[in-house]
Design an enzyme around this catalytic site. Structure first.
Site, PDB file in Angstrom:
ATOM      1  CG  ASN A  71     -31.759 -37.994  -8.193  1.00  0.00           C
ATOM      2  OD1 ASN A  71     -31.971 -37.684  -9.370  1.00  0.00           O
ATOM      3  ND2 ASN A  71     -32.422 -37.432  -7.194  1.00  0.00           N
ATOM      4  CD  GLU A 172     -35.002 -36.202 -12.228  1.00  0.00           C
ATOM      5  OE1 GLU A 172     -34.369 -35.785 -11.252  1.00  0.00           O
ATOM      6  OE2 GLU A 172     -36.236 -36.424 -12.207  1.00  0.00           O
ATOM      7  CD  GLU A 291     -37.627 -40.483 -11.855  1.00  0.00           C
ATOM      8  OE1 GLU A 291     -37.908 -39.697 -10.931  1.00  0.00           O
ATOM      9  OE2 GLU A 291     -36.458 -40.795 -12.155  1.00  0.00           O
TER      10      GLU A 291
HETATM   11  O1  AHR Z   1     -38.003 -40.959  -7.650  1.00  0.00           O
HETATM   12  C1  AHR Z   1     -37.229 -40.185  -6.775  1.00  0.00           C
HETATM   13  C2  AHR Z   1     -36.246 -39.284  -7.510  1.00  0.00           C
HETATM   14  O2  AHR Z   1     -36.949 -38.305  -8.219  1.00  0.00           O
HETATM   15  C3  AHR Z   1     -35.398 -39.940  -8.557  1.00  0.00           C
HETATM   16  O3  AHR Z   1     -34.247 -40.515  -8.030  1.00  0.00           O
HETATM   17  C4  AHR Z   1     -35.024 -38.789  -9.448  1.00  0.00           C
HETATM   18  O4  AHR Z   1     -34.814 -39.183 -10.772  1.00  0.00           O
HETATM   19  C5  AHR Z   1     -36.175 -37.818  -9.297  1.00  0.00           C
HETATM   20  O5  AHR Z   1     -35.736 -36.542  -9.009  1.00  0.00           O
END
Ligand code: AHR
Length: 500
Positions: A71, A172, A291
């Site tokens: 984020n 995202e 992720e």
């Molecule tokens: O990894 C933590 C957060 O999770 C990241 O910043 C984001 O991409 C996801 O929502």
């Protein structure tokens, strides 16, 4: 209980791309500041990076690290992190409501990554930035010299280009929490244009376009289809993100969550192949599960935090034994889907939902989840074999007919070894696990190690690393069959010397 698996040397899924053992480091929490970087720490090198942390990252053997977010990325100006440190601006990070000092930036991170033996998977901001910043950063990092941005890199101390191969087009972008979030149409267009010019600057790079931030998003599937309508020709990978939790405190259900990961991957493959068919394309899109992890232990604590601190201790999940077992199941699921999943990044690497933890001014230590990941990253290389398995199953809250054993078999031709990873999900019964290795002549057991026998909530701490692999010696070869005893609630790695 008994389970019988059959594999055949001639029936394969895919070569494993080592990048499925990738990780992720975001400018958030204590990942960078007081994580990998802590000037003044007794182990700090001349540039302020902790040597004790470097040693554990090397031990983990992660081949690629996604950076700088997350984020955070969607409000980040990459130019803030280059040039003399004293001239770099501190900025508000609106994603995590913190202050980013920019002491660590592109050069520092690329140098650190090289030192720990990892490639960089660089992400570009498509939240507040666009095509211009995207083409410039590729020129800065990868162009040899003689132009404005490449000369600036050289002036900033890096004569040779960083040669970054893998790039993410934002993060995202479907999430309302994202700075500059977008509709699928808006994102598809900007991602296509950014991708086009980035590859014009350096045709050798590979690009990851954002899929949904999770399969639970209302726009899931439609998002992927629309984004790929715009970008299919320009990109190489589509991203998947997923985090798992045991908030229900229901162990059989928790350990079955890798079934959900499998379903998610197969759904995304179907969407990619639908667009392939629609476009009459020859290209097979690959996936980057960039992720994935377990994330919930820190939620309550983080909800009480005051904003605008520098490197606050957020998302500091402390993992337990049951988390290590699920992490093992998730790893096996990624390996079983290695025909399409070519990159995966455990989110994250240090302090923030991480296998490695540090204490400011103190030691570094390994969480429970460190170990299955490390064993897979060290030994999970070669060709994944198709398998048939006859195994008892169970039903739980969210999943039906869950196999008690989650397992995969890999043939490493270079080392003449077959590697079996297996989790016994049963809470109370040992599994007599037989693997018929057709087309192989098994010689000896090289190693059988297991993580087992702990209270399911047992954690590791800086002083106590008890949740870790131990020698099991519960496997033997008999003809072309491997016979192993898998303890209840256990992660197992069995390596067998073979002739093929
Ligand atoms: O990894 C933590 C957060 O999770 C990241 O910043 C984001 O991409 C996801 O929502």
């Amino acid at each position: 209980m008994k389970a019988k698996m059959t594999v055949n040397n001639a029936f394969t899924i895919s070569e494993i791309d080592p990048r499925i053992y990738g990780s992720f480091l975001e400018h958030m929490g204590r990942a960078v500041y007081s994580g990998i970087y802590e000037p003044g720490h007794v182990t700090a090198d001349a540039n302020g990076f902790r040597n004790d942390v470097k040693a554990l990252v090397k031990e983990l053997k992660t081949p690629i690290i996604r950076y700088p977010g997350g984020n955070f990325l969607s409000g980040y100006n990459w130019e803030d992190g280059i040039g003399p440190v004293e001239k770099r601006p501190p900025r508000l990070d609106l994603a995590w409501k913190t202050v980013e000092t920019n002491e660590v930036g592109l050069h520092e991170f690329c140098d650190w990554a090289r030192e720990v033996g990892s490639e960089v998977n660089m992400a570009i901001n498509l939240g507040t930035r666009g095509v211009d910043a995207a083409r410039n950063i590729v020129e800065y990092c990868n162009h040899p010299g003689g132009t404005y941005w490449s000369n600036l890199r050289r002036a900033n101390g890096a004569e040779a280009p960083f040669k970054i191969k893998t790039w993410c087009l934002g993060n995202e972008m479907d999430g309302p929490w994202q700075i500059g979030s977008k509709t699928a149409e808006e994102y598809g267009r900007i991602a296509a244009e950014a991708a086009k010019v980035m590859k014009w600057v350096d045709p050798s790079i590979e690009l990851v376009v954002c899929g949904s931030s999770g399969s639970g998003m209302p726009t899931f599937a439609a998002w992927e289809a629309t984004v790929l309508e715009h970008t299919y020709e320009y990109v190489d990978y589509l991203s998947l993100h997923s985090y798992y939790n045991n908030t229900k405190d229901d162990l059989p259900n928790y350990l079955a969550m890798s079934e959900g990961m499998d379903r998610f991957i197969k759904s995304v493959v179907a969407i990619c192949d639908y667009i392939k068919a629609k476009k009459r394309s020859e290209k097979v899109l690959k996936l980057s599960f960039d992720e994935w992890n377990i994330w919930y232990h820190s939620h309550k604590k983080d909800s009480k935090r005051e904003p605008w601190g520098v490197a606050p201790p957020i998302l500091q999940d402390i993992y337990n034994f049951e988390d290590a077992l699920l992490l093992g199941c998730l790893l096996i699921t990624l390996i079983k889907n290695s025909d399409r999943v070519k990159i995966a990044c455990l989110a994250q690497l240090v302090n923030v939902i991480a296998p490695i933890m540090t204490e400011k001014g103190g030691p570094v230590w390994r969480q429970t989840i460190f170990y299955p990941f490390m064993q897979a990253a060290h030994h999970g290389h070669g060709t994944v074999l198709r398998h048939n398995i006859d195994v008892p199953t169970y039903d739980c809250d969210e999943f039906k007919t869950v196999p008690y054993v989650e397992s995969t078999v890999i043939y490493n031709r270079d080392k003449n070894e077959v590697v079996v990873f297996a989790v016994n999900r049963s809470t109370d019964e040992r599994m007599d696990f037989a693997v018929e290795l057709q087309g192989f002549t098994p010689k000896d057991i090289i190693e059988h190690s297991e993580i087992s026998g702990h209270d399911i909530k047992q954690t590791n701490t800086k002083n106590d690393g008890r949740v870790s692999p131990k020698v099991a010696q519960a496997a033997e070869v008999n003809g072309n069959q491997l016979n192993a005893k898998l303890k209840p609630l256990s992660w197992n790695m069995i390596r067998v010397k073979v002739d093929a």
